[in-house]
Motif scaffolding. Structure first.
Motif, PDB file in Angstrom:
ATOM      1  N   ASN A  47     -43.960 -41.508  19.776  1.00 32.42           N
ATOM      2  CA  ASN A  47     -42.733 -42.040  19.183  1.00 32.42           C
ATOM      3  C   ASN A  47     -41.972 -42.892  20.201  1.00 32.42           C
ATOM      4  O   ASN A  47     -42.191 -42.794  21.407  1.00 32.42           O
ATOM      5  CB  ASN A  47     -41.852 -40.901  18.639  1.00 32.42           C
ATOM      6  CG  ASN A  47     -41.367 -39.974  19.732  1.00 32.42           C
ATOM      7  OD1 ASN A  47     -40.565 -40.361  20.576  1.00 32.42           O
ATOM      8  ND2 ASN A  47     -41.863 -38.738  19.733  1.00 32.42           N
ATOM      9  N   GLU A  48     -41.057 -43.682  19.685  1.00 30.32           N
ATOM     10  CA  GLU A  48     -40.388 -44.710  20.492  1.00 30.32           C
ATOM     11  C   GLU A  48     -39.555 -44.146  21.634  1.00 30.32           C
ATOM     12  O   GLU A  48     -39.376 -44.794  22.663  1.00 30.32           O
ATOM     13  CB  GLU A  48     -39.507 -45.573  19.586  1.00 30.32           C
ATOM     14  CG  GLU A  48     -38.426 -44.801  18.858  1.00 30.32           C
ATOM     15  CD  GLU A  48     -37.593 -45.689  17.949  1.00 30.32           C
ATOM     16  OE1 GLU A  48     -36.600 -45.174  17.380  1.00 30.32           O
ATOM     17  OE2 GLU A  48     -37.929 -46.876  17.811  1.00 30.32           O
ATOM     18  N   HIS A  49     -39.047 -42.911  21.477  1.00 31.38           N
ATOM     19  CA  HIS A  49     -38.223 -42.315  22.526  1.00 31.38           C
ATOM     20  C   HIS A  49     -39.034 -41.906  23.753  1.00 31.38           C
ATOM     21  O   HIS A  49     -38.472 -41.672  24.823  1.00 31.38           O
ATOM     22  CB  HIS A  49     -37.478 -41.095  21.981  1.00 31.38           C
ATOM     23  CG  HIS A  49     -36.528 -41.429  20.870  1.00 31.38           C
ATOM     24  ND1 HIS A  49     -35.346 -42.101  21.076  1.00 31.38           N
ATOM     25  CD2 HIS A  49     -36.614 -41.212  19.533  1.00 31.38           C
ATOM     26  CE1 HIS A  49     -34.719 -42.268  19.923  1.00 31.38           C
ATOM     27  NE2 HIS A  49     -35.466 -41.736  18.972  1.00 31.38           N
ATOM     28  N   PHE A  50     -40.348 -41.801  23.599  1.00 31.83           N
ATOM     29  CA  PHE A  50     -41.203 -41.386  24.709  1.00 31.83           C
ATOM     30  C   PHE A  50     -42.315 -42.404  24.977  1.00 31.83           C
ATOM     31  O   PHE A  50     -43.386 -42.057  25.457  1.00 31.83           O
ATOM     32  CB  PHE A  50     -41.812 -40.010  24.419  1.00 31.83           C
ATOM     33  CG  PHE A  50     -40.815 -38.886  24.485  1.00 31.83           C
ATOM     34  CD1 PHE A  50     -40.593 -38.188  25.664  1.00 31.83           C
ATOM     35  CD2 PHE A  50     -40.073 -38.550  23.359  1.00 31.83           C
ATOM     36  CE1 PHE A  50     -39.665 -37.166  25.730  1.00 31.83           C
ATOM     37  CE2 PHE A  50     -39.144 -37.522  23.412  1.00 31.83           C
ATOM     38  CZ  PHE A  50     -38.933 -36.832  24.594  1.00 31.83           C
ATOM     39  N   GLU A  51     -42.010 -43.667  24.661  1.00 34.20           N
ATOM     40  CA  GLU A  51     -42.996 -44.721  24.891  1.00 34.20           C
ATOM     41  C   GLU A  51     -43.321 -44.914  26.370  1.00 34.20           C
ATOM     42  O   GLU A  51     -44.378 -45.431  26.714  1.00 34.20           O
ATOM     43  CB  GLU A  51     -42.502 -46.043  24.284  1.00 34.20           C
ATOM     44  CG  GLU A  51     -42.667 -46.104  22.777  1.00 34.20           C
ATOM     45  CD  GLU A  51     -42.281 -47.461  22.220  1.00 34.20           C
ATOM     46  OE1 GLU A  51     -41.735 -48.286  22.989  1.00 34.20           O
ATOM     47  OE2 GLU A  51     -42.505 -47.697  21.023  1.00 34.20           O
ATOM     48  N   TRP A  52     -42.412 -44.509  27.235  1.00 32.32           N
ATOM     49  CA  TRP A  52     -42.650 -44.636  28.681  1.00 32.32           C
ATOM     50  C   TRP A  52     -43.889 -43.843  29.100  1.00 32.32           C
ATOM     51  O   TRP A  52     -44.561 -44.207  30.075  1.00 32.32           O
ATOM     52  CB  TRP A  52     -41.435 -44.162  29.460  1.00 32.32           C
ATOM     53  CG  TRP A  52     -41.012 -42.751  29.173  1.00 32.32           C
ATOM     54  CD1 TRP A  52     -40.138 -42.325  28.215  1.00 32.32           C
ATOM     55  CD2 TRP A  52     -41.442 -41.568  29.853  1.00 32.32           C
ATOM     56  NE1 TRP A  52     -40.002 -40.959  28.250  1.00 32.32           N
ATOM     57  CE2 TRP A  52     -40.781 -40.469  29.253  1.00 32.32           C
ATOM     58  CE3 TRP A  52     -42.309 -41.340  30.923  1.00 32.32           C
ATOM     59  CZ2 TRP A  52     -40.972 -39.157  29.667  1.00 32.32           C
ATOM     60  CZ3 TRP A  52     -42.501 -40.035  31.348  1.00 32.32           C
ATOM     61  CH2 TRP A  52     -41.847 -38.960  30.726  1.00 32.32           C
ATOM     62  N   LEU A  53     -44.207 -42.773  28.362  1.00 35.24           N
ATOM     63  CA  LEU A  53     -45.391 -41.978  28.683  1.00 35.24           C
ATOM     64  C   LEU A  53     -46.686 -42.732  28.417  1.00 35.24           C
ATOM     65  O   LEU A  53     -47.716 -42.455  29.036  1.00 35.24           O
ATOM     66  CB  LEU A  53     -45.386 -40.685  27.850  1.00 35.24           C
ATOM     67  CG  LEU A  53     -44.829 -39.418  28.511  1.00 35.24           C
ATOM     68  CD1 LEU A  53     -44.814 -38.270  27.515  1.00 35.24           C
ATOM     69  CD2 LEU A  53     -45.621 -39.050  29.748  1.00 35.24           C
ATOM     70  N   SER A  54     -46.644 -43.686  27.484  1.00 33.87           N
ATOM     71  CA  SER A  54     -47.849 -44.427  27.121  1.00 33.87           C
ATOM     72  C   SER A  54     -47.991 -45.727  27.910  1.00 33.87           C
ATOM     73  O   SER A  54     -48.923 -46.489  27.687  1.00 33.87           O
ATOM     74  CB  SER A  54     -47.842 -44.736  25.620  1.00 33.87           C
ATOM     75  OG  SER A  54     -46.710 -45.532  25.282  1.00 33.87           O
ATOM     76  N   GLY A  55     -47.073 -45.978  28.834  1.00 34.63           N
ATOM     77  CA  GLY A  55     -47.132 -47.197  29.640  1.00 34.63           C
ATOM     78  C   GLY A  55     -48.061 -47.054  30.832  1.00 34.63           C
ATOM     79  O   GLY A  55     -48.375 -45.945  31.284  1.00 34.63           O
ATOM     80  N   LEU A  56     -48.501 -48.189  31.361  1.00 39.01           N
ATOM     81  CA  LEU A  56     -49.412 -48.190  32.511  1.00 39.01           C
ATOM     82  C   LEU A  56     -48.780 -47.572  33.757  1.00 39.01           C
ATOM     83  O   LEU A  56     -49.464 -46.808  34.471  1.00 39.01           O
ATOM     84  CB  LEU A  56     -49.877 -49.624  32.801  1.00 39.01           C
ATOM     85  CG  LEU A  56     -50.949 -49.774  33.882  1.00 39.01           C
ATOM     86  CD1 LEU A  56     -52.205 -48.990  33.521  1.00 39.01           C
ATOM     87  CD2 LEU A  56     -51.277 -51.251  34.103  1.00 39.01           C
ATOM     88  N   PRO A  57     -47.498 -47.810  34.057  1.00 38.17           N
ATOM     89  CA  PRO A  57     -46.898 -47.170  35.239  1.00 38.17           C
ATOM     90  C   PRO A  57     -46.944 -45.642  35.172  1.00 38.17           C
ATOM     91  O   PRO A  57     -47.257 -44.979  36.161  1.00 38.17           O
ATOM     92  CB  PRO A  57     -45.453 -47.678  35.209  1.00 38.17           C
ATOM     93  CG  PRO A  57     -45.529 -48.981  34.479  1.00 38.17           C
ATOM     94  CD  PRO A  57     -46.570 -48.777  33.434  1.00 38.17           C
ATOM     95  N   ALA A  58     -46.656 -45.088  33.980  1.00 37.69           N
ATOM     96  CA  ALA A  58     -46.703 -43.632  33.807  1.00 37.69           C
ATOM     97  C   ALA A  58     -48.129 -43.119  33.948  1.00 37.69           C
ATOM     98  O   ALA A  58     -48.367 -42.060  34.533  1.00 37.69           O
ATOM     99  CB  ALA A  58     -46.135 -43.243  32.452  1.00 37.69           C
ATOM    100  N   LEU A  59     -49.080 -43.875  33.419  1.00 38.34           N
ATOM    101  CA  LEU A  59     -50.490 -43.482  33.504  1.00 38.34           C
ATOM    102  C   LEU A  59     -50.958 -43.424  34.955  1.00 38.34           C
ATOM    103  O   LEU A  59     -51.603 -42.454  35.373  1.00 38.34           O
ATOM    104  CB  LEU A  59     -51.350 -44.468  32.704  1.00 38.34           C
ATOM    105  CG  LEU A  59     -52.865 -44.194  32.693  1.00 38.34           C
ATOM    106  CD1 LEU A  59     -53.156 -42.848  32.054  1.00 38.34           C
ATOM    107  CD2 LEU A  59     -53.595 -45.313  31.950  1.00 38.34           C
TER     108      LEU A  59
END
Length: 202
Positions: A47-59
């Protein structure tokens, strides 16, 4: 067909959240890396509130942290230092991953539920394994700690996969784990205290 059951989506989200929280009780960063990897490749929705988890920096960040965490648990003495911070870290990570499944609830109920169910599950399992590691150190001189560390890593990986692929099974296993940790964790602490009392000054 199950989609027509009232509140089914919330029940399923709870199962996923509990499974992921349980996984963070074994290892803090491996479940976050698994979720980040799965969402980055769109294997699971985010969901949009946790999109940071699906980003390359988080990965990348969670991937490096996962490798570092796994390796440091094989270093004597350092593993005990990690145990001192693993419970609060696991509580935060478990709460975040649980909350990521309930973004539609609203901020207060979302995080209240996350802290109680997600954080509580993670903290219980993490503290239980910290006790097992302490008992292992006392009984084997630290030689058995690598076995405990390997078990934790395997448990984190299995629970992370199950939480996303078979959430009902993951939730059931998480509940069983909590019960086992409470029962056997207390026994381990009692044995450790008993050893300290018998070896201490008279």
């Amino acid at each position: 067909m199950l989609d027509h059951i009232p509140y089914f989506s919330y029940v399923l989200s709870a199962f996923i959240g509990i499974g992921l929280a349980a996984a963070t009780g074994f290892r803090v960063f491996l479940p976050m890396f698994a979720v980040s990897l799965a969402s980055y490749f769109h294997w699971i929705p985010m969901n949009e509130h946790f999109e940071w988890l699906s980003g390359l920096p988080a990965l990348i960040t969670t991937g490096i942290a996962t490798i570092a965490e796994i390796l440091t648990y094989y270093i004597p003495f350092v593993d005990h230092l990690l145990d001192t911070i693993s419970v609060p870290l696991a509580t935060v990570a478990g709460s975040v991953l649980f909350a990521s499944q309930f973004a539609d609830l609203g901020t207060f109920p979302q995080w209240a539920l996350a802290l109680i169910a997600g954080g509580g599950t993670a903290a219980t399992i993490s503290s239980g394994f910290a006790g097992i590691r302490a008992a292992s150190t006392a009984t084997t001189g630290g030689l058995g700690n690598s076995v405990v560390g390997t078990t934790e890593t395997a448990g984190a990986g299995v629970m992370s996969i199950l939480a996303m692929a078979a959430p009902v099974i993951a939730a059931v296993l998480a509940i069983i784990l909590i019960i086992l940790v409470i029962v056997y964790g207390r026994k381990a602490w009692r044995k450790l205290r008993g050893r300290k009392n018998t070896t201490g000054p008279i």
